[in-house]
Design an enzyme around this catalytic site. Sequence first.
Site, short mmCIF file in Angstrom:
data_model
loop_
_atom_site.label_atom_id
_atom_site.label_comp_id
_atom_site.label_asym_id
_atom_site.label_seq_id
_atom_site.Cartn_x
_atom_site.Cartn_y
_atom_site.Cartn_z
N HIS A 53 0.85 -1.22 0.00
CA HIS A 53 0.00 0.00 0.00
C HIS A 53 0.86 1.24 0.00
O HIS A 53 1.01 1.87 1.02
CB HIS A 53 -0.90 -0.01 1.23
CG HIS A 53 -2.05 0.95 1.16
ND1 HIS A 53 -1.99 2.24 1.62
CD2 HIS A 53 -3.30 0.79 0.67
CE1 HIS A 53 -3.16 2.83 1.45
NE2 HIS A 53 -3.97 1.98 0.87
N ILE A 59 1.78 4.91 1.38
CA ILE A 59 0.99 5.80 2.24
C ILE A 59 0.30 4.95 3.30
O ILE A 59 -0.02 3.78 3.07
CB ILE A 59 -0.05 6.64 1.45
CG1 ILE A 59 -1.10 5.77 0.77
CG2 ILE A 59 0.63 7.56 0.46
CD1 ILE A 59 -2.27 6.54 0.21
N GLY A 62 -5.91 4.60 5.39
CA GLY A 62 -6.83 5.36 6.22
C GLY A 62 -7.42 4.54 7.34
O GLY A 62 -7.61 5.03 8.46
N VAL A 63 -7.72 3.29 7.07
CA VAL A 63 -8.31 2.44 8.11
C VAL A 63 -7.34 2.25 9.28
O VAL A 63 -7.77 2.16 10.43
CB VAL A 63 -8.77 1.09 7.51
CG1 VAL A 63 -7.60 0.24 7.08
CG2 VAL A 63 -9.66 0.35 8.47
N GLU A 67 -7.76 3.29 13.16
CA GLU A 67 -7.43 2.34 14.24
C GLU A 67 -6.50 2.98 15.27
O GLU A 67 -6.63 2.73 16.47
CB GLU A 67 -6.82 1.06 13.66
CG GLU A 67 -6.40 0.04 14.69
CD GLU A 67 -7.54 -0.54 15.54
OE1 GLU A 67 -7.26 -1.00 16.67
OE2 GLU A 67 -8.71 -0.54 15.10
#
Length: 149
Positions: A53, A59, A62-63, A67
Site C-alpha cells: 500500500h 501511504i 486510512g483504516v 485504528e
Amino acid sequence: MTELVNVDIQRILEMIPHRYPFLLIDKVIDIAADESAVGIKNVTMNEPQFTGHFPQQPIMPGVLIIESMAQTAAILVVHTLGADAEGKLVYFMSIDSARFRKPVVPGDVMHIHVRKKQSRGPVWKFESEVRVDGVVVAQATISAMIRDN
C-alpha cells in the site's frame, strides 16, 4: 486539567491487548482522565502494510489511521476507569464523519488527538484528529464499547 503522564510502550502493552503488527501507537504523551489524550505513532517504512500500500509510493492506509485513533481512545478509557479495565477489549461501534486531508507517509510522526464527547455505561464517543507537523491529516468521530474479554 491535563496530567502530563507519559504512557510508554510497556505500559500500553499492559493497558490494551493489541500486539504487533496491529499495535498502532507508540506512546501517549498527554492524558487527562475522562477528557482527552494525545497518542504518538512513528510511521516507518518497515511496517508490513507498506509492502502492498503502495510499494512505489507508500501511504498509511486510512483504516489504520482510524485504528490508531481507536487505540489512543482505548488508552484514555483504561486510564479513566483504572486497573479493572486493563486488558479489556474496546470494540468499535461506529465511525462517523471520517475525513482524510493529506497522505501520511513513512517518516511522519502522527499526533493522535482524542477528546471524549460522552460516555454512557460501557459506550464511549470521541472526537478525533491526527496531525503531522501541526497539520490536520485526518478526522473522525468514533464510538466504542468496552467489554470483558
